[in-house]
Design an enzyme around this catalytic site. Structure first.
Site, PDB file in Angstrom:
ATOM      1  N   PRO A   1      81.391  36.885 -86.142  1.00  0.00           N
ATOM      2  CG  PRO A   1      79.276  36.065 -85.777  1.00  0.00           C
ATOM      3  CD  PRO A   1      80.311  36.200 -86.818  1.00  0.00           C
ATOM      4  CD  GLU A   2      87.297  37.363 -84.315  1.00  0.00           C
ATOM      5  OE1 GLU A   2      88.184  37.288 -83.455  1.00  0.00           O
ATOM      6  OE2 GLU A   2      87.430  38.036 -85.356  1.00  0.00           O
TER       7      GLU A   2
ATOM      8  NE  ARG B   1      78.807  36.497 -96.456  1.00  0.00           N
ATOM      9  CZ  ARG B   1      79.782  37.355 -96.200  1.00  0.00           C
ATOM     10  NH1 ARG B   1      81.004  37.074 -96.566  1.00  0.00           N
ATOM     11  NH2 ARG B   1      79.535  38.464 -95.568  1.00  0.00           N
TER      12      ARG B   1
END
Length: 273
Positions: free
Chosen positions: A2-3, A112
């Site tokens: 996600p940016e 993660r």
DNA sequence: CGGGGTTCCTGGCCGC
DNA sequence: TGCGGCCAGGAACCCC
């Protein structure tokens, strides 16, 4: 991964689901990255804003408290996602959840564990140095070609590295950095950009981010919106992930190598040194 | 204080 | 089928 466009898409979905809700219970994974999440209990969510890739949940105390207003800061990292479900999550990858006054649960899933959920005194970002020192929002009118050029000129690091640092401009990650550099015809390893190339880069950064936002963000692997949806921008990428394939501008093969520990793709012809 | 290196994490994929 | 090796990578953190 996600940016800004992905995080903004999440913000727009989650804001109406949780705004105004009191948080009555909370839980977090033991990792220090999530441990303070339950400190949001006993507060009401006043709204959800965003700075760069950070989501900021405003927290008003339910009863007068010496702690005063707080803020829940969520960074999605690479694989983080937020959901609102009727009951508590039953999921191996839940990292934090907050029970709302109507029994629904806001929860953070992150395979993660590169993400974060941090509760801080309102506006106190000392424990999050990148947020504390974050550059201007890409669509802030105060950000101009001239100020962007000045921000880039403060060091001689590679332009790719500077974009990812979040200092000259907020919210850029590996995908949109490569896309904007490709459109701008700028080599990612360039160290000094003049005013004209700086302005061109800013124009293309804005275009790339705006278009991605219009298409609900880019889903390559894990990115999901709170409603379970995927983005559609991955079908529109010209450069990122296309190493070895022909440049859509000149037809030569795109190349890639690691720049400052980031896989970077560019066109050796259109983005010559 | 800028800059460089290290660390956190696990699923997916590849070759054998 | 199982498994070692490798890759994805944002930001905190440590050190010079």
């Amino acid at each position: 991964m996600p940016e800004l466009p992905e995080v903004e898409t999440v913000r727009r979905q989650i804001q109406p689901l949780v705004s105004g809700m009191a948080i009555l219970d909370g839980w977090s994974h033991p990792s220090a990255k999530f441990a303070s999440a339950p400190d949001a209990v006993g507060h009401r969510i006043s709204g959800v804003s965003r700075r760069g890739k950070y989501l900021l949940f405003g927290l008003e105390p339910l009863a007068p408290s010496p702690g005063g207003r707080r803020e829940l800061v969520v960074h999605l990292g690479m694989t983080g996602a937020l959901f609102v479900d009727p009951g508590p999550p039953d999921d191996d990858y839940s990292r934090a959840w907050w029970m709302l006054e109507d029994g629904r649960h806001l929860w953070f899933r992150d395979v993660r564990r590169f993400g974060r959920t941090v509760v801080v005194p309102w506006g106190d970002h000392r424990s999050l140095p990148t947020l504390r020192d974050l550059g201007p929002e890409p669509f802030d009118p105060a950000l101009t070609g001239a100020t962007f050029h000045r921000a880039l000129a403060t060091s001689s690091r590679r332009v790719k590295t500077k974009l990812l640092s979040q200092r000259p401009i907020a919210g850029i990650g590996n995908i949109y950095a490569d896309e904007a550099l490709w459109r701008s015809g700028i080599h990612p390893g360039a160290r000094r950009l003049g005013p004209e190339r700086s302005e061109r880069l800013l124009v293309h950064l804005r275009a790339v981010l705006g278009e991605a936002l219009d298409h609900g963000g880019t889903t390559l692997r894990d990115y999901r919106t709170p409603d379970g949806g995927s983005g559609r921008n991955q079908h529109r990428l010209d450069c990122y992930g296309r190493s070895g394939q022909p440049c859509r501008s000149c037809g030569d093969l795109l190349t890639s190598r690691s720049i400052d520990q980031r896989t970077t793709t560019w066109c050796p012809t259109c983005q010559a040194r």
